[in-house]
Design a protein around this motif. Structure first.
Motif, PDB file in Angstrom:
ATOM      1  N   THR A  68      17.650 -32.812   5.938  1.00 39.02           N
ATOM      2  CA  THR A  68      17.765 -34.225   6.282  1.00 39.02           C
ATOM      3  C   THR A  68      19.199 -34.648   6.555  1.00 39.02           C
ATOM      4  O   THR A  68      19.451 -35.458   7.447  1.00 39.02           O
ATOM      5  N   ASP A  69      20.160 -34.111   5.828  1.00 35.76           N
ATOM      6  CA  ASP A  69      21.547 -34.540   6.003  1.00 35.76           C
ATOM      7  C   ASP A  69      22.134 -34.147   7.356  1.00 35.76           C
ATOM      8  O   ASP A  69      23.193 -34.657   7.727  1.00 35.76           O
ATOM      9  N   GLU A  70      21.467 -33.288   8.112  1.00 41.25           N
ATOM     10  CA  GLU A  70      21.912 -32.973   9.473  1.00 41.25           C
ATOM     11  C   GLU A  70      21.559 -34.093  10.443  1.00 41.25           C
ATOM     12  O   GLU A  70      22.210 -34.254  11.476  1.00 41.25           O
ATOM     13  N   ALA A  71      20.534 -34.857  10.156  1.00 44.41           N
ATOM     14  CA  ALA A  71      20.035 -35.876  11.089  1.00 44.41           C
ATOM     15  C   ALA A  71      21.092 -36.915  11.463  1.00 44.41           C
ATOM     16  O   ALA A  71      21.265 -37.199  12.651  1.00 44.41           O
ATOM     17  N   PRO A  72      21.833 -37.508  10.521  1.00 46.52           N
ATOM     18  CA  PRO A  72      22.810 -38.518  10.923  1.00 46.52           C
ATOM     19  C   PRO A  72      23.852 -38.011  11.929  1.00 46.52           C
ATOM     20  O   PRO A  72      24.328 -38.784  12.754  1.00 46.52           O
ATOM     21  N   GLY A  73      24.160 -36.754  11.900  1.00 48.21           N
ATOM     22  CA  GLY A  73      25.108 -36.195  12.857  1.00 48.21           C
ATOM     23  C   GLY A  73      24.615 -36.235  14.292  1.00 48.21           C
ATOM     24  O   GLY A  73      25.389 -36.073  15.233  1.00 48.21           O
ATOM     25  N   ARG A  74      23.335 -36.499  14.473  1.00 44.91           N
ATOM     26  CA  ARG A  74      22.737 -36.588  15.812  1.00 44.91           C
ATOM     27  C   ARG A  74      22.527 -38.034  16.264  1.00 44.91           C
ATOM     28  O   ARG A  74      22.074 -38.276  17.368  1.00 44.91           O
ATOM     29  N   PHE A  75      22.817 -38.995  15.398  1.00 46.67           N
ATOM     30  CA  PHE A  75      22.562 -40.393  15.731  1.00 46.67           C
ATOM     31  C   PHE A  75      23.453 -40.842  16.885  1.00 46.67           C
ATOM     32  O   PHE A  75      24.459 -40.231  17.201  1.00 46.67           O
ATOM     33  N   VAL A  76      23.098 -41.945  17.503  1.00 43.50           N
ATOM     34  CA  VAL A  76      23.737 -42.465  18.708  1.00 43.50           C
ATOM     35  C   VAL A  76      25.223 -42.751  18.523  1.00 43.50           C
ATOM     36  O   VAL A  76      26.028 -42.520  19.429  1.00 43.50           O
ATOM     37  N   ALA A  77      25.607 -43.255  17.349  1.00 39.48           N
ATOM     38  CA  ALA A  77      26.993 -43.662  17.097  1.00 39.48           C
ATOM     39  C   ALA A  77      27.403 -43.255  15.688  1.00 39.48           C
ATOM     40  O   ALA A  77      26.576 -43.276  14.769  1.00 39.48           O
ATOM     41  N   PRO A  78      28.688 -42.929  15.490  1.00 43.71           N
ATOM     42  CA  PRO A  78      29.154 -42.627  14.133  1.00 43.71           C
ATOM     43  C   PRO A  78      28.878 -43.746  13.129  1.00 43.71           C
ATOM     44  O   PRO A  78      28.566 -43.470  11.974  1.00 43.71           O
TER      45      PRO A  78
ATOM     46  N   ALA B 142      15.987 -28.130  16.325  1.00 45.23           N
ATOM     47  CA  ALA B 142      15.384 -28.272  15.006  1.00 45.23           C
ATOM     48  C   ALA B 142      16.469 -28.408  13.938  1.00 45.23           C
ATOM     49  O   ALA B 142      17.528 -27.779  14.014  1.00 45.23           O
ATOM     50  N   LEU B 143      16.200 -29.234  12.956  1.00 40.52           N
ATOM     51  CA  LEU B 143      17.101 -29.440  11.821  1.00 40.52           C
ATOM     52  C   LEU B 143      16.740 -28.493  10.688  1.00 40.52           C
ATOM     53  O   LEU B 143      15.595 -28.045  10.590  1.00 40.52           O
ATOM     54  N   THR B 144      17.700 -28.244   9.812  1.00 38.32           N
ATOM     55  CA  THR B 144      17.426 -27.429   8.627  1.00 38.32           C
ATOM     56  C   THR B 144      17.467 -28.256   7.347  1.00 38.32           C
ATOM     57  O   THR B 144      17.256 -27.733   6.269  1.00 38.32           O
TER      58      THR B 144
ATOM     59  N   GLN C 221      11.977 -34.944   8.917  1.00 45.48           N
ATOM     60  CA  GLN C 221      13.062 -34.514   9.801  1.00 45.48           C
ATOM     61  C   GLN C 221      12.841 -33.096  10.327  1.00 45.48           C
ATOM     62  O   GLN C 221      13.416 -32.725  11.349  1.00 45.48           O
ATOM     63  N   ALA C 222      11.993 -32.326   9.670  1.00 46.52           N
ATOM     64  CA  ALA C 222      11.661 -30.980  10.161  1.00 46.52           C
ATOM     65  C   ALA C 222      10.771 -31.038  11.401  1.00 46.52           C
ATOM     66  O   ALA C 222      10.619 -30.036  12.101  1.00 46.52           O
ATOM     67  N   ARG C 223      10.206 -32.212  11.705  1.00 40.13           N
ATOM     68  CA  ARG C 223       9.311 -32.373  12.861  1.00 40.13           C
ATOM     69  C   ARG C 223       9.972 -33.057  14.059  1.00 40.13           C
ATOM     70  O   ARG C 223       9.398 -33.094  15.139  1.00 40.13           O
ATOM     71  N   VAL C 224      11.148 -33.633  13.897  1.00 36.35           N
ATOM     72  CA  VAL C 224      11.731 -34.462  14.946  1.00 36.35           C
ATOM     73  C   VAL C 224      11.856 -33.703  16.268  1.00 36.35           C
ATOM     74  O   VAL C 224      11.573 -34.249  17.336  1.00 36.35           O
ATOM     75  N   HIS C 225      12.233 -32.456  16.192  1.00 39.53           N
ATOM     76  CA  HIS C 225      12.411 -31.690  17.436  1.00 39.53           C
ATOM     77  C   HIS C 225      11.102 -31.526  18.219  1.00 39.53           C
ATOM     78  O   HIS C 225      11.127 -31.251  19.411  1.00 39.53           O
ATOM     79  N   LEU C 226       9.973 -31.718  17.562  1.00 36.22           N
ATOM     80  CA  LEU C 226       8.675 -31.569  18.221  1.00 36.22           C
ATOM     81  C   LEU C 226       8.340 -32.747  19.140  1.00 36.22           C
ATOM     82  O   LEU C 226       7.575 -32.575  20.087  1.00 36.22           O
ATOM     83  N   TRP C 227       8.884 -33.919  18.859  1.00 36.89           N
ATOM     84  CA  TRP C 227       8.509 -35.111  19.634  1.00 36.89           C
ATOM     85  C   TRP C 227       9.686 -35.844  20.283  1.00 36.89           C
ATOM     86  O   TRP C 227       9.496 -36.679  21.155  1.00 36.89           O
TER      87      TRP C 227
ATOM     88  N   ILE D 136      18.091 -56.990   9.234  1.00 37.50           N
ATOM     89  CA  ILE D 136      17.519 -55.661   8.987  1.00 37.50           C
ATOM     90  C   ILE D 136      16.040 -55.693   9.357  1.00 37.50           C
ATOM     91  O   ILE D 136      15.258 -56.441   8.780  1.00 37.50           O
ATOM     92  N   ARG D 137      15.709 -54.896  10.356  1.00 39.58           N
ATOM     93  CA  ARG D 137      14.337 -54.886  10.874  1.00 39.58           C
ATOM     94  C   ARG D 137      13.465 -53.820  10.215  1.00 39.58           C
ATOM     95  O   ARG D 137      12.250 -53.935  10.194  1.00 39.58           O
ATOM     96  N   ASP D 138      14.110 -52.740   9.756  1.00 38.14           N
ATOM     97  CA  ASP D 138      13.332 -51.680   9.118  1.00 38.14           C
ATOM     98  C   ASP D 138      14.226 -50.845   8.220  1.00 38.14           C
ATOM     99  O   ASP D 138      15.441 -50.986   8.212  1.00 38.14           O
ATOM    100  N   TYR D 139      13.581 -50.011   7.435  1.00 37.15           N
ATOM    101  CA  TYR D 139      14.246 -49.075   6.533  1.00 37.15           C
ATOM    102  C   TYR D 139      13.797 -47.683   6.953  1.00 37.15           C
ATOM    103  O   TYR D 139      12.640 -47.306   6.720  1.00 37.15           O
ATOM    104  N   ASP D 140      14.689 -46.945   7.599  1.00 39.72           N
ATOM    105  CA  ASP D 140      14.365 -45.597   8.050  1.00 39.72           C
ATOM    106  C   ASP D 140      14.549 -44.624   6.902  1.00 39.72           C
ATOM    107  O   ASP D 140      15.649 -44.506   6.347  1.00 39.72           O
ATOM    108  N   VAL D 141      13.485 -43.923   6.564  1.00 47.39           N
ATOM    109  CA  VAL D 141      13.511 -42.923   5.503  1.00 47.39           C
ATOM    110  C   VAL D 141      13.219 -41.571   6.135  1.00 47.39           C
ATOM    111  O   VAL D 141      12.198 -41.393   6.804  1.00 47.39           O
ATOM    112  N   GLY D 142      14.131 -40.645   5.935  1.00 49.10           N
ATOM    113  CA  GLY D 142      13.905 -39.279   6.367  1.00 49.10           C
ATOM    114  C   GLY D 142      13.688 -38.397   5.153  1.00 49.10           C
ATOM    115  O   GLY D 142      14.276 -38.625   4.097  1.00 49.10           O
ATOM    116  N   TYR D 143      12.840 -37.413   5.302  1.00 45.60           N
ATOM    117  CA  TYR D 143      12.646 -36.399   4.267  1.00 45.60           C
ATOM    118  C   TYR D 143      12.482 -35.074   4.996  1.00 45.60           C
ATOM    119  O   TYR D 143      12.388 -35.034   6.233  1.00 45.60           O
ATOM    120  N   PHE D 144      12.457 -33.971   4.262  1.00 47.45           N
ATOM    121  CA  PHE D 144      12.368 -32.672   4.910  1.00 47.45           C
ATOM    122  C   PHE D 144      11.285 -31.835   4.259  1.00 47.45           C
ATOM    123  O   PHE D 144      11.336 -31.536   3.068  1.00 47.45           O
TER     124      PHE D 144
END
Length: 190
Positions: free
Chosen positions: A119-129, A115-117, A98-104, A57-65
């Motif tokens: 945080t729980d929408e973010a995993p649905g966009r990840f590379v793999a299930p 744009a997300l509405t 997560q409200a800023r991800v679409h900006l960068w 485990i290299r990092d702990y990704d924390v998303g908030y909204f």
């Protein structure tokens, strides 16, 4: 609740690093937060393969909204979270609004990102299930799970492209990185 979700919660509770991150972040009062991606699916892979908790485990990704999408507001949260941890976790916890991800996102990854509405929408966009899993330690001590594709791929150690988006440009690199640490993974490159 299903058996895989119960197993996930038990594995998460047995991982001291992940529990420390979740306990600390919960106490900071961030809005709509989750720990997701590598810190979660890799925790499961370690349990499934008999590796020690925290292996690979290299990092702990924390998303908030937060609807304040200014860089200054996000930077203040990043600093607040960093101050809550001692090394080495201070350098391993990566927090993003997560409200800023679409900006960068497109500038960094070369792909559009709506744009997300929440945080729980973010995993649905990840590379793999298998990567699309998030957990949160609730105020009552329960662990809640967000897994839009279910947990089968995580526990089966299967990597397949996210069916709801074009194959990520970084797919091959993601597979190589995972395979280097967990050679047991099975890749379905469809």
């Amino acid at each position: 609740m299903n058996d895989l979700e119960d197993r996930l919660k038990a594995i998460v509770r047995a991982d001291p690093g992940l529990m420390q991150v979740m306990t600390t972040v919960r106490n900071l009062g961030l809005n709509d937060w989750r720990v997701f991606s590598g810190a979660v699916y890799q925790c499961v892979w370690n349990a499934v393969t008999g590796r020690d908790a925290g292996y690979g485990i290299r990092d702990y990704d924390v998303g908030y909204f937060d609807l304040d999408t200014s860089w200054g507001a996000e930077d203040a949260v990043i600093r607040k979270v960093a101050e809550a941890f001692e090394p080495p976790l201070r350098d391993m916890v990566e927090v993003r609004n997560q409200a800023r991800v679409h900006l960068w996102f497109e500038g960094k990854f070369g792909e559009p990102y709506e744009a997300l509405t929440g945080t729980d929408e973010a995993p649905g966009r990840f590379v793999a299930p298998a990567f699309a899993v998030g957990v949160r330690l609730e105020d009552d001590g329960e662990i809640s799970v967000a897994a839009p594709f279910g947990l089968e791929d995580v526990f089966d150690m299967v990597l397949r492209p996210n069916p709801d988006r074009p194959k990520a440009r970084g797919w091959d690199r993601a597979v190589e990185n995972a395979r280097a640490r967990w050679p047991e993974i099975r890749v379905i490159d469809a």
